[in-house]
Design a protein around this motif. Sequence first.
Motif, PDB file in Angstrom:
ATOM      1  N   MET A 251      42.453  54.134  28.944  1.00 35.92           N
ATOM      2  CA  MET A 251      42.402  54.535  27.537  1.00 35.92           C
ATOM      3  C   MET A 251      43.677  54.108  26.822  1.00 35.92           C
ATOM      4  SD  MET A 251      40.870  58.349  28.257  1.00 35.92           S
ATOM      5  CE  MET A 251      40.550  58.931  26.598  1.00 35.92           C
ATOM      6  N   ALA A 252      44.816  54.252  27.498  1.00 36.35           N
ATOM      7  CA  ALA A 252      46.092  53.870  26.899  1.00 36.35           C
ATOM      8  C   ALA A 252      46.137  52.377  26.591  1.00 36.35           C
ATOM      9  CB  ALA A 252      47.239  54.254  27.834  1.00 36.35           C
ATOM     10  N   LYS A 253      45.605  51.557  27.471  1.00 36.37           N
ATOM     11  CA  LYS A 253      45.576  50.116  27.230  1.00 36.37           C
ATOM     12  C   LYS A 253      44.800  49.786  25.963  1.00 36.37           C
ATOM     13  CE  LYS A 253      44.822  47.249  30.660  1.00 36.37           C
ATOM     14  NZ  LYS A 253      44.190  46.655  31.866  1.00 36.37           N
ATOM     15  N   GLU A 254      43.642  50.413  25.800  1.00 34.87           N
ATOM     16  CA  GLU A 254      42.848  50.151  24.603  1.00 34.87           C
ATOM     17  C   GLU A 254      43.571  50.652  23.362  1.00 34.87           C
ATOM     18  OE1 GLU A 254      38.237  50.595  23.014  1.00 34.87           O
ATOM     19  OE2 GLU A 254      38.828  51.471  24.941  1.00 34.87           O
ATOM     20  N   LEU A 255      44.205  51.809  23.478  1.00 32.15           N
ATOM     21  CA  LEU A 255      44.948  52.377  22.362  1.00 32.15           C
ATOM     22  C   LEU A 255      46.092  51.455  21.943  1.00 32.15           C
ATOM     23  CD1 LEU A 255      45.512  54.831  20.507  1.00 32.15           C
ATOM     24  CD2 LEU A 255      46.825  55.826  22.396  1.00 32.15           C
ATOM     25  N   ILE A 256      46.844  50.960  22.901  1.00 36.63           N
ATOM     26  CA  ILE A 256      47.956  50.056  22.603  1.00 36.63           C
ATOM     27  C   ILE A 256      47.453  48.763  21.970  1.00 36.63           C
ATOM     28  CG2 ILE A 256      49.775  48.649  23.652  1.00 36.63           C
ATOM     29  CD1 ILE A 256      50.040  50.954  25.767  1.00 36.63           C
ATOM     30  N   SER A 257      46.367  48.210  22.506  1.00 38.03           N
ATOM     31  CA  SER A 257      45.816  46.960  21.964  1.00 38.03           C
ATOM     32  C   SER A 257      45.388  47.130  20.512  1.00 38.03           C
ATOM     33  CB  SER A 257      44.625  46.502  22.801  1.00 38.03           C
ATOM     34  OG  SER A 257      45.013  46.136  24.091  1.00 38.03           O
ATOM     35  N   ILE A 258      44.684  48.206  20.223  1.00 42.46           N
ATOM     36  CA  ILE A 258      44.197  48.448  18.863  1.00 42.46           C
ATOM     37  C   ILE A 258      45.364  48.640  17.900  1.00 42.46           C
ATOM     38  CG2 ILE A 258      42.980  50.135  17.424  1.00 42.46           C
ATOM     39  CD1 ILE A 258      41.037  50.529  19.781  1.00 42.46           C
ATOM     40  N   SER A 259      46.344  49.447  18.306  1.00 44.97           N
ATOM     41  CA  SER A 259      47.489  49.699  17.426  1.00 44.97           C
ATOM     42  C   SER A 259      48.318  48.442  17.214  1.00 44.97           C
ATOM     43  CB  SER A 259      48.363  50.807  18.019  1.00 44.97           C
ATOM     44  OG  SER A 259      47.705  52.053  17.972  1.00 44.97           O
ATOM     45  N   ALA A 260      48.467  47.634  18.266  1.00 47.66           N
ATOM     46  CA  ALA A 260      49.264  46.412  18.145  1.00 47.66           C
ATOM     47  C   ALA A 260      48.636  45.434  17.153  1.00 47.66           C
ATOM     48  CB  ALA A 260      49.429  45.756  19.517  1.00 47.66           C
ATOM     49  N   LYS A 261      47.322  45.291  17.195  1.00 49.50           N
ATOM     50  CA  LYS A 261      46.638  44.405  16.248  1.00 49.50           C
ATOM     51  C   LYS A 261      46.842  44.885  14.813  1.00 49.50           C
ATOM     52  CE  LYS A 261      43.059  42.945  19.530  1.00 49.50           C
ATOM     53  NZ  LYS A 261      41.627  43.066  19.904  1.00 49.50           N
ATOM     54  N   GLU A 262      46.734  46.197  14.620  1.00 51.52           N
ATOM     55  CA  GLU A 262      46.895  46.733  13.268  1.00 51.52           C
ATOM     56  C   GLU A 262      48.351  46.652  12.814  1.00 51.52           C
ATOM     57  OE1 GLU A 262      45.266  47.809   9.799  1.00 51.52           O
ATOM     58  OE2 GLU A 262      44.156  47.458  11.664  1.00 51.52           O
ATOM     59  N   ALA A 263      49.290  46.878  13.725  1.00 43.61           N
ATOM     60  CA  ALA A 263      50.705  46.804  13.372  1.00 43.61           C
ATOM     61  C   ALA A 263      51.068  45.398  12.891  1.00 43.61           C
ATOM     62  CB  ALA A 263      51.568  47.195  14.573  1.00 43.61           C
ATOM     63  N   LYS A 264      50.483  44.380  13.518  1.00 47.41           N
ATOM     64  CA  LYS A 264      50.725  43.003  13.087  1.00 47.41           C
ATOM     65  C   LYS A 264      50.228  42.799  11.661  1.00 47.41           C
ATOM     66  CE  LYS A 264      50.473  40.978  17.731  1.00 47.41           C
ATOM     67  NZ  LYS A 264      49.640  40.170  18.663  1.00 47.41           N
ATOM     68  N   LYS A 265      49.031  43.325  11.367  1.00 50.40           N
ATOM     69  CA  LYS A 265      48.485  43.198  10.017  1.00 50.40           C
ATOM     70  C   LYS A 265      49.379  43.896   8.996  1.00 50.40           C
ATOM     71  CE  LYS A 265      43.621  43.249  11.508  1.00 50.40           C
ATOM     72  NZ  LYS A 265      42.366  44.043  11.416  1.00 50.40           N
ATOM     73  N   GLU A 266      49.861  45.067   9.367  1.00 50.06           N
ATOM     74  CA  GLU A 266      50.647  45.885   8.441  1.00 50.06           C
ATOM     75  C   GLU A 266      52.126  45.497   8.425  1.00 50.06           C
ATOM     76  OE1 GLU A 266      49.454  48.393   6.540  1.00 50.06           O
ATOM     77  OE2 GLU A 266      47.378  48.325   7.284  1.00 50.06           O
ATOM     78  N   LYS A 267      52.526  44.598   9.361  1.00 48.63           N
ATOM     79  CA  LYS A 267      53.946  44.284   9.551  1.00 48.63           C
ATOM     80  C   LYS A 267      54.735  45.568   9.808  1.00 48.63           C
ATOM     81  CE  LYS A 267      54.126  39.955   6.895  1.00 48.63           C
ATOM     82  NZ  LYS A 267      52.687  39.758   6.719  1.00 48.63           N
ATOM     83  N   ALA A 268      54.171  46.409  10.660  1.00 51.68           N
ATOM     84  CA  ALA A 268      54.713  47.735  10.930  1.00 51.68           C
ATOM     85  C   ALA A 268      55.368  47.788  12.305  1.00 51.68           C
ATOM     86  CB  ALA A 268      53.604  48.779  10.835  1.00 51.68           C
ATOM     87  N   LEU A 269      56.210  48.781  12.481  1.00 56.88           N
ATOM     88  CA  LEU A 269      56.975  48.940  13.710  1.00 56.88           C
ATOM     89  C   LEU A 269      56.148  49.685  14.754  1.00 56.88           C
ATOM     90  CD1 LEU A 269      59.889  48.308  14.685  1.00 56.88           C
ATOM     91  CD2 LEU A 269      60.534  50.600  13.900  1.00 56.88           C
ATOM     92  N   LEU A 270      56.081  49.096  15.961  1.00 58.41           N
ATOM     93  CA  LEU A 270      55.319  49.698  17.052  1.00 58.41           C
ATOM     94  C   LEU A 270      56.066  49.494  18.360  1.00 58.41           C
ATOM     95  CD1 LEU A 270      52.466  50.972  17.865  1.00 58.41           C
ATOM     96  CD2 LEU A 270      51.894  48.648  18.596  1.00 58.41           C
ATOM     97  N   ALA A 271      56.176  50.562  19.120  1.00 63.95           N
ATOM     98  CA  ALA A 271      56.695  50.503  20.486  1.00 63.95           C
ATOM     99  C   ALA A 271      55.742  51.312  21.354  1.00 63.95           C
ATOM    100  CB  ALA A 271      58.111  51.059  20.562  1.00 63.95           C
ATOM    101  N   SER A 272      55.438  50.797  22.544  1.00 68.16           N
ATOM    102  CA  SER A 272      54.376  51.393  23.355  1.00 68.16           C
ATOM    103  C   SER A 272      54.852  51.671  24.777  1.00 68.16           C
ATOM    104  CB  SER A 272      53.156  50.468  23.404  1.00 68.16           C
ATOM    105  OG  SER A 272      52.702  50.156  22.104  1.00 68.16           O
ATOM    106  N   GLY A 273      54.309  52.734  25.326  1.00 70.85           N
ATOM    107  CA  GLY A 273      54.713  53.173  26.645  1.00 70.85           C
ATOM    108  C   GLY A 273      54.193  52.296  27.764  1.00 70.85           C
ATOM    109  N   ALA A 274      55.104  51.895  28.645  1.00 68.28           N
ATOM    110  CA  ALA A 274      54.751  51.192  29.879  1.00 68.28           C
ATOM    111  C   ALA A 274      55.313  52.001  31.038  1.00 68.28           C
ATOM    112  CB  ALA A 274      55.327  49.777  29.895  1.00 68.28           C
TER     113      ALA A 274
END
Length: 391
Positions: free
Chosen positions: A94-117
Motif C-alpha cells: 500500500m505504501a508503494k502505491e501511495l508514494i507513487s501516486i503522491s510523487a506523480k502529483e507532486a511533480k505536477k504541482e512542483k511541490a515538496l515530497l519526501a517519502s519513507g524508505a
Amino acid sequence: MTTILLPKQGHLLEAYTLVHSASTYPTEGAFRARTAYSAAHVVADAHSEAHPILGGAIDWDATLEYRKALWKLGFGVAEAMDTAQRGMGLTYEMAKELISISAKEAKKEKALLASGAGTDHLPADSTYTMSEIKQAYEEQCTFVEGTGSQIILMASRALAASARSAADYKDVYGHVLDGVQKPVILHWLGPMFDPKLTGYWGSETISRAMDDCLELIYQYEGKIDGIKISLLDKDKEIEMRAKLPASVRMYTGDDFNYPELIQGDGDQYSHALLGIFDAIAPAASEALRALDAEDLDRYREIFDKTVPLARHIFETPTYAYKTGVVFLAYLNGYQSHFRMIGGAEGARSVLHLSELFRLADQAGVLVDPALAAERMQLVLKLAGIEQKVMS
C-alpha cells in the motif's frame, strides 16, 4: 454561537459553547523561513469489502486531495510515514502505491515530497542478518528514488530486533547511504511512537545513542539533508541540534514543543517534520508566515493555542495519535467519514475525542465549526449519547 452537549468524566454531560463560529485561518498560503513537512494521514475506503482489521483499503482520491490541501498551505508532504499508519495498518505494498501516486502529483504541482524508505516488507517478529537488512533498505530506497521523491530513511524494526551493537547500525546505515543518489532525511523515532524501536542506534541511553548517530552523520555529511528526531524531549533535540554539522538540518518531530524549537534561540532553530501539522495545518501555515514577517508575538499567539490540542492528541499511548489526526480531518470536512485502516478509529475513547473537539475549537483549527459540531453529534450518538446541537 453553537452549543453542544459533551461527555466528561463521571458519566456526566456538560453544555459546551463553541468559541469560534467561522474559520480562523486561511486554507492557502506559503512561507519561507523554515522548511516544514507535514506527515500526512491516509483516508480509508469506507465502502470497500476489505476487512479493516487486516488493513482495509485506501480511498486514493480523498487521500490525494488532502495532500493537495497541505501543499496549498506551503507544506512539504512526508509520505508513507507513521502518521499514514505505516506498519500499523499500512502495508508496504500500500505504501508503494501511495508514494507513487503522491510523487506523480507532486511533480505536477512542483511541490515538496519526501517519502519513507525502510525495511517493513520483511516479515515481522523475526531477526535478520545485517546483509538482509541492507538489501531490504536498498530495495525500498531504489523504489523511492525511482519515483523522484526524496528519501526519508525510516527507522527499522528489523534492525532494532537484530542489531547487537552500535557498530551494526553504522554498518547498515553506512552501506545504505553509500548507495543513495541524493541527500536523505534520517528518521529517529522514539519508543513512545513505536515500542519496537526501543534501544535504537544500539543503546537505550539517549546520550550514547545520540553520540553514535552523530558519528554516522559526520562520516556521511554529504549524503544527509537532515535528521528528524521524535523523542518528545526538547532539551535532547536542542543538544543534538547544536552538535550537527552546519550543512545538516534538524527537523523537529517534537509534537509537544514545536513552537519553541522552530522559533529557535536566535542562532539555531529547527525545521519541521511533524504529524501534528496534519491536524493544525492552516494555523501552522499562518504561524510560519508570521515568522517570515518576524512577528514573533503573532507566531507564538497562533502556535501556543495549538499546544494543548497537540499534547492531547499525542497523549499516552502516543502511537494512538493517528486516531485523533484522522478524527480532526473528519470534523473539518476533509473526509466524509471517521473510519481508518486497521480499524484504528477505535483506539481512542469518546471522552478523548470530545476533549479533542473542545481543544480544536479553542485553538481555532475547526475549518467549519458548524459542520464540526454536526459531525461531533453523530459520533456521540453512535456512542449512545443522545442530544441535539443547540444554536
